[in-house]
Write a protein that holds these residues in place. Structure first.
Motif, mmCIF file in Angstrom:
data_model
loop_
_atom_site.group_PDB
_atom_site.id
_atom_site.type_symbol
_atom_site.label_atom_id
_atom_site.label_comp_id
_atom_site.label_asym_id
_atom_site.label_seq_id
_atom_site.Cartn_x
_atom_site.Cartn_y
_atom_site.Cartn_z
ATOM 1 N N ASP A 185 0.871 -1.166 0.000
ATOM 2 C CA ASP A 185 0.000 0.000 0.000
ATOM 3 C C ASP A 185 0.910 1.218 0.000
ATOM 4 N N VAL A 186 0.746 2.081 -0.998
ATOM 5 C CA VAL A 186 1.614 3.263 -1.105
ATOM 6 C C VAL A 186 0.761 4.525 -1.236
ATOM 7 N N PRO A 187 1.192 5.605 -0.592
ATOM 8 C CA PRO A 187 0.405 6.846 -0.642
ATOM 9 C C PRO A 187 0.514 7.528 -1.998
ATOM 10 N N GLU A 188 -0.464 8.365 -2.254
ATOM 11 C CA GLU A 188 -0.503 9.111 -3.511
ATOM 12 C C GLU A 188 0.771 9.912 -3.761
ATOM 13 N N THR A 189 1.471 10.262 -2.694
ATOM 14 C CA THR A 189 2.683 11.083 -2.809
ATOM 15 C C THR A 189 3.836 10.355 -3.490
ATOM 16 N N VAL A 190 3.766 9.029 -3.617
ATOM 17 C CA VAL A 190 4.847 8.295 -4.290
ATOM 18 C C VAL A 190 4.442 7.738 -5.655
ATOM 19 N N HIS A 191 3.194 7.940 -6.056
ATOM 20 C CA HIS A 191 2.718 7.359 -7.316
ATOM 21 C C HIS A 191 3.582 7.797 -8.506
ATOM 22 N N ALA A 192 3.768 9.070 -8.679
ATOM 23 C CA ALA A 192 4.551 9.572 -9.824
ATOM 24 C C ALA A 192 5.996 9.087 -9.768
ATOM 25 N N HIS A 193 6.556 9.023 -8.579
ATOM 26 C CA HIS A 193 7.936 8.539 -8.436
ATOM 27 C C HIS A 193 8.026 7.065 -8.829
ATOM 28 N N ALA A 194 7.039 6.271 -8.431
ATOM 29 C CA ALA A 194 7.032 4.855 -8.810
ATOM 30 C C ALA A 194 7.007 4.706 -10.329
ATOM 31 N N VAL A 195 6.183 5.488 -10.983
ATOM 32 C CA VAL A 195 6.109 5.442 -12.448
ATOM 33 C C VAL A 195 7.434 5.882 -13.064
ATOM 34 N N SER A 196 8.055 6.915 -12.493
ATOM 35 C CA SER A 196 9.340 7.387 -13.035
ATOM 36 C C SER A 196 10.445 6.344 -12.879
ATOM 37 N N LEU A 197 10.298 5.457 -11.891
ATOM 38 C CA LEU A 197 11.282 4.386 -11.686
ATOM 39 C C LEU A 197 10.969 3.143 -12.509
ATOM 40 N N GLY A 198 9.843 3.154 -13.232
ATOM 41 C CA GLY A 198 9.545 2.048 -14.128
ATOM 42 C C GLY A 198 8.273 1.277 -13.840
ATOM 43 N N ALA A 199 7.543 1.627 -12.774
ATOM 44 C CA ALA A 199 6.271 0.947 -12.531
ATOM 45 C C ALA A 199 5.290 1.323 -13.640
ATOM 46 N N GLN A 200 4.500 0.373 -14.047
ATOM 47 C CA GLN A 200 3.506 0.608 -15.098
ATOM 48 C C GLN A 200 2.190 1.004 -14.438
ATOM 49 N N ALA A 201 1.680 2.183 -14.765
ATOM 50 C CA ALA A 201 0.397 2.649 -14.239
ATOM 51 C C ALA A 201 -0.726 1.941 -14.983
ATOM 52 N N VAL A 202 -1.584 1.243 -14.227
ATOM 53 C CA VAL A 202 -2.705 0.497 -14.809
ATOM 54 C C VAL A 202 -3.940 0.718 -13.941
ATOM 55 N N SER A 203 -5.084 0.342 -14.461
ATOM 56 C CA SER A 203 -6.315 0.425 -13.674
ATOM 57 C C SER A 203 -6.267 -0.609 -12.547
ATOM 58 N N SER A 204 -7.101 -0.402 -11.551
ATOM 59 C CA SER A 204 -7.185 -1.368 -10.447
ATOM 60 C C SER A 204 -7.639 -2.733 -10.955
ATOM 61 N N ARG A 205 -8.546 -2.736 -11.890
ATOM 62 C CA ARG A 205 -9.043 -3.997 -12.463
ATOM 63 C C ARG A 205 -7.920 -4.747 -13.180
ATOM 64 N N GLU A 206 -7.129 -4.028 -13.982
ATOM 65 C CA GLU A 206 -6.022 -4.683 -14.687
ATOM 66 C C GLU A 206 -4.973 -5.172 -13.697
ATOM 67 N N LEU A 207 -4.663 -4.373 -12.685
ATOM 68 C CA LEU A 207 -3.683 -4.772 -11.677
ATOM 69 C C LEU A 207 -4.101 -6.097 -11.033
ATOM 70 N N LEU A 208 -5.353 -6.202 -10.608
ATOM 71 C CA LEU A 208 -5.829 -7.422 -9.966
ATOM 72 C C LEU A 208 -5.799 -8.597 -10.941
ATOM 73 N N GLY A 209 -6.231 -8.371 -12.163
ATOM 74 C CA GLY A 209 -6.216 -9.449 -13.150
ATOM 75 C C GLY A 209 -4.817 -9.980 -13.414
ATOM 76 N N ARG A 210 -3.858 -9.098 -13.502
ATOM 77 C CA ARG A 210 -2.482 -9.535 -13.770
ATOM 78 C C ARG A 210 -1.845 -10.179 -12.546
ATOM 79 N N LEU A 211 -2.233 -9.730 -11.354
ATOM 80 C CA LEU A 211 -1.761 -10.365 -10.123
ATOM 81 C C LEU A 211 -2.275 -11.801 -10.046
ATOM 82 N N ILE A 212 -3.543 -11.991 -10.351
ATOM 83 C CA ILE A 212 -4.133 -13.334 -10.358
ATOM 84 C C ILE A 212 -3.500 -14.193 -11.448
#
Length: 87
Positions: free
Chosen positions: A50-77
């Protein structure tokens, strides 16, 4: 291997909105990325951080792929990493 982050849509502590950070293939990859991002291990919950909104942009800048919550759950499963709460 990909680290994914969903939009900060979840209300949480300190009046912030929160996102989920996951890997679609490896918990080791996820933990390594969390260290790089500066997220403490205590933020890990079964299969995600669980990460706060304050790190979202930094995570993306480090290479995390921004996806919808539905896609995130589907890919995790699909990656076989989903860990449900035991009741």
């Amino acid at each position: 291997m990909t680290v994914l982050i969903d939009p900060p849509n979840w209300p949480g502590p300190r009046g912030l909105m929160w996102s989920h950070l996951v890997s679609d293939s490896s918990l080791d990859e996820l933990h390594t990325f969390a260290v790089l991002l500066g997220v403490p291990r205590r933020a890990f919950d079964r299969d995600h951080y669980d990460v706060p909104e304050t790190v979202h942009a930094h995570a993306v800048s480090l290479g995390a792929q921004a996806v919808s919550s539905r896609e995130l759950l589907g890919r995790l499963i699909a990656g076989g990493l989903r860990r449900r709460k035991i009741r």
